[in-house]
Scaffold this motif. Structure first.
Motif, mmCIF file in Angstrom:
data_model
loop_
_atom_site.group_PDB
_atom_site.id
_atom_site.type_symbol
_atom_site.label_atom_id
_atom_site.label_comp_id
_atom_site.label_asym_id
_atom_site.label_seq_id
_atom_site.Cartn_x
_atom_site.Cartn_y
_atom_site.Cartn_z
ATOM 1 N N GLU A 1 0.803 -1.213 0.000
ATOM 2 C CA GLU A 1 0.000 0.000 0.000
ATOM 3 C C GLU A 1 0.841 1.270 0.000
ATOM 4 O O GLU A 1 0.414 2.295 -0.491
ATOM 5 N N LYS A 2 2.066 1.223 0.563
ATOM 6 C CA LYS A 2 2.896 2.413 0.628
ATOM 7 C C LYS A 2 3.324 2.884 -0.754
ATOM 8 O O LYS A 2 3.720 4.025 -0.927
ATOM 9 N N LYS A 3 3.266 2.000 -1.739
ATOM 10 C CA LYS A 3 3.708 2.332 -3.078
ATOM 11 C C LYS A 3 2.551 2.751 -3.975
ATOM 12 O O LYS A 3 2.763 3.096 -5.124
ATOM 13 N N LEU A 4 1.335 2.703 -3.455
ATOM 14 C CA LEU A 4 0.177 2.909 -4.308
ATOM 15 C C LEU A 4 -0.009 4.371 -4.683
ATOM 16 O O LEU A 4 0.429 5.283 -3.980
ATOM 17 N N LEU A 5 -0.708 4.575 -5.792
ATOM 18 C CA LEU A 5 -1.061 5.926 -6.220
ATOM 19 C C LEU A 5 -2.281 6.450 -5.477
ATOM 20 O O LEU A 5 -2.515 7.655 -5.440
ATOM 21 N N LEU A 6 -3.067 5.543 -4.889
ATOM 22 C CA LEU A 6 -4.230 5.970 -4.117
ATOM 23 C C LEU A 6 -3.798 6.912 -3.003
ATOM 24 O O LEU A 6 -2.866 6.642 -2.255
ATOM 25 N N GLY A 7 -4.498 8.035 -2.892
ATOM 26 C CA GLY A 7 -4.213 8.992 -1.839
ATOM 27 C C GLY A 7 -3.028 9.896 -2.104
ATOM 28 O O GLY A 7 -2.715 10.761 -1.293
ATOM 29 N N ALA A 8 -2.341 9.704 -3.231
ATOM 30 C CA ALA A 8 -1.177 10.529 -3.561
ATOM 31 C C ALA A 8 -1.543 11.530 -4.650
ATOM 32 O O ALA A 8 -2.355 11.247 -5.529
ATOM 33 N N ASP A 9 -0.962 12.724 -4.576
ATOM 34 C CA ASP A 9 -1.149 13.708 -5.633
ATOM 35 C C ASP A 9 -0.400 13.238 -6.879
ATOM 36 O O ASP A 9 0.804 12.956 -6.833
ATOM 37 N N THR A 10 -1.123 13.147 -7.986
ATOM 38 C CA THR A 10 -0.504 12.667 -9.218
ATOM 39 C C THR A 10 -0.993 13.493 -10.394
ATOM 40 O O THR A 10 -2.140 13.947 -10.419
ATOM 41 N N ASP A 11 -0.117 13.692 -11.355
ATOM 42 C CA ASP A 11 -0.487 14.388 -12.575
ATOM 43 C C ASP A 11 -1.047 13.391 -13.578
ATOM 44 O O ASP A 11 -0.593 12.244 -13.658
ATOM 45 N N TYR A 12 -2.020 13.838 -14.350
ATOM 46 C CA TYR A 12 -2.540 12.984 -15.402
ATOM 47 C C TYR A 12 -1.520 12.897 -16.523
ATOM 48 O O TYR A 12 -0.925 13.898 -16.921
ATOM 49 N N PRO A 13 -1.280 11.700 -17.062
ATOM 50 C CA PRO A 13 -0.259 11.532 -18.103
ATOM 51 C C PRO A 13 -0.682 12.193 -19.406
ATOM 52 O O PRO A 13 -1.869 12.216 -19.755
ATOM 53 N N ALA A 14 0.288 12.707 -20.127
ATOM 54 C CA ALA A 14 0.021 13.359 -21.411
ATOM 55 C C ALA A 14 0.163 12.402 -22.581
ATOM 56 O O ALA A 14 -0.205 12.752 -23.704
ATOM 57 N N SER A 15 0.691 11.196 -22.326
ATOM 58 C CA SER A 15 0.887 10.235 -23.413
ATOM 59 C C SER A 15 0.780 8.825 -22.851
ATOM 60 O O SER A 15 0.779 8.613 -21.631
ATOM 61 N N TYR A 16 0.687 7.881 -23.745
ATOM 62 C CA TYR A 16 0.511 6.464 -23.407
ATOM 63 C C TYR A 16 1.535 6.008 -22.369
ATOM 64 O O TYR A 16 2.740 6.108 -22.584
ATOM 65 N N SER A 17 1.029 5.487 -21.219
ATOM 66 C CA SER A 17 1.921 5.184 -20.098
ATOM 67 C C SER A 17 1.528 3.874 -19.413
ATOM 68 O O SER A 17 0.979 3.871 -18.307
ATOM 69 N N PRO A 18 1.825 2.731 -20.038
ATOM 70 C CA PRO A 18 1.471 1.459 -19.405
ATOM 71 C C PRO A 18 2.228 1.198 -18.111
ATOM 72 O O PRO A 18 1.788 0.396 -17.282
ATOM 73 N N GLN A 19 3.349 1.887 -17.920
ATOM 74 C CA GLN A 19 4.132 1.680 -16.702
ATOM 75 C C GLN A 19 3.400 2.181 -15.456
ATOM 76 O O GLN A 19 3.812 1.881 -14.327
ATOM 77 N N LEU A 20 2.322 2.931 -15.649
ATOM 78 C CA LEU A 20 1.550 3.413 -14.503
ATOM 79 C C LEU A 20 0.789 2.294 -13.799
ATOM 80 O O LEU A 20 0.450 2.420 -12.613
ATOM 81 N N LEU A 21 0.491 1.229 -14.492
ATOM 82 C CA LEU A 21 -0.301 0.143 -13.907
ATOM 83 C C LEU A 21 0.445 -0.476 -12.727
ATOM 84 O O LEU A 21 1.613 -0.851 -12.843
ATOM 85 N N HIS A 22 -0.246 -0.574 -11.592
ATOM 86 C CA HIS A 22 0.409 -1.021 -10.362
ATOM 87 C C HIS A 22 -0.243 -2.320 -9.868
ATOM 88 O O HIS A 22 -1.435 -2.347 -9.573
ATOM 89 N N PRO A 23 0.529 -3.400 -9.772
ATOM 90 C CA PRO A 23 -0.029 -4.665 -9.297
ATOM 91 C C PRO A 23 -0.078 -4.730 -7.772
ATOM 92 O O PRO A 23 0.769 -4.161 -7.075
ATOM 93 N N ILE A 24 -1.062 -5.449 -7.261
ATOM 94 C CA ILE A 24 -1.161 -5.769 -5.841
ATOM 95 C C ILE A 24 -1.262 -7.292 -5.743
ATOM 96 O O ILE A 24 -2.227 -7.872 -6.249
#
Length: 273
Positions: free
Chosen positions: A3-26
């Motif tokens: 959970e410490k690595k998750l994007l949930l609850g974190a301020d994040t910018d929306y990507p401007a281009s195709y970004s499959p690396q954003l997908l986060h497994p649990i």
């Protein structure tokens, strides 16, 4: 902890281009270990995601908008963190694709790599999603039972069998399930279907048990697996299905289904969805 690595609850910018690396497994096993599931899962199942905010550009640069349905088997190694999926889907907004099929193949490839297992994606552009009209869960609604409730943390001791040792096959449902995100604490609302055959389950106890999740923090998939596991252990039905239809958050809804037999959940869209 993942959970410490998750994007949930974190301020994040929306990507401007195709970004499959954003997908986060649990890893699914993290939640299953807490339930005492150390080997093969005692259920079959699928997580049905609906993404209402999917868009891309056609080859002329004109936007296409669509609804996507993702079917992720419960047997995959990982589940995908919801905010990471939202950001990933938004990374397609300025990308050009030749066809709906190309978009579907792209999402299937990327999410399959994240969860480590094959998934299916269906995309419904424009008005083609209208076939998913509103429906209702099958069976008997428990919500009008005159129960006294004082437990708001999961309490499996509320589960039990009805008097009389009657053997039944029935579908019971409730709109009163509420759980909470384990990272942000935000509420997650759902309707839940319990379909089983075997000794009759005490309905009032089942409703109080479902309400007892009201302050519980966990991911949707793990909540459903806990409910399945505890009903199975304490009521010992011959067959059991647990299916939660959660309302959307961030343009995404997650609808986990777990069953003791290989079967498909009802494809139904409820009034709160």
């Amino acid at each position: 902890m993942t959970e410490k690595k998750l994007l949930l609850g974190a301020d994040t910018d929306y990507p401007a281009s195709y970004s499959p690396q954003l997908l986060h497994p649990i890893p699914r096993q993290e939640g299953r270990q807490a339930l005492g599931i150390l080997g093969a899962e005692p259920f079959f199942g699928v997580d049905l995601w609906t993404a209402y905010e999917l868009s891309w550009l056609d080859m002329r640069g004109k936007p296409v908008v669509a609804v996507a349905e993702l079917s992720i088997p419960g047997s995959t190694l990982n589940l995908v963190e919801s905010k990471s999926l939202k950001l990933y889907l938004n990374s397609l907004n300025q990308e050009r694709y030749r066809s709906v099929e190309e978009v579907a193949r792209t999402i299937e490839r990327d999410v399959s790599a994240c969860v480590v297992g094959p998934i299916l994606v269906g995309i419904h552009p424009g008005d083609s999603y209208r076939h998913m009209g509103l429906g209702s869960l099958p069976g008997i609604c428990l919500d009008d039972l005159p129960v006294e409730v004082d437990a708001y943390a999961p309490d499996p001791s509320l589960l039990g069998l009805a008097d009389g040792h009657t053997v039944v096959s029935e579908s019971l449902y409730s709109h009163l399930l509420k759980t909470n995100c384990p990272v942000t604490g935000q509420p997650d609302w759902a309707s839940i279907l319990i379909r089983y055959s075997g000794p009759a389950i005490d309905r009032e106890g089942l409703l109080r048990y479902l309400v007892s999740f009201r302050n519980h923090q966990d991911f949707h998939e793990q909540c459903v697996e806990r409910i399945f596991t505890e009903i199975r252990e304490l009521c010992q039905p011959d067959t059991l299905e647990v299916y939660a239809r959660y309302t959307r958050r961030g343009g995404l809804e997650i609808n986990p289904y777990r069953s003791s037999v290989q079967s498909d959940p009802p494809r139904v869209r409820l009034s709160r969805q």
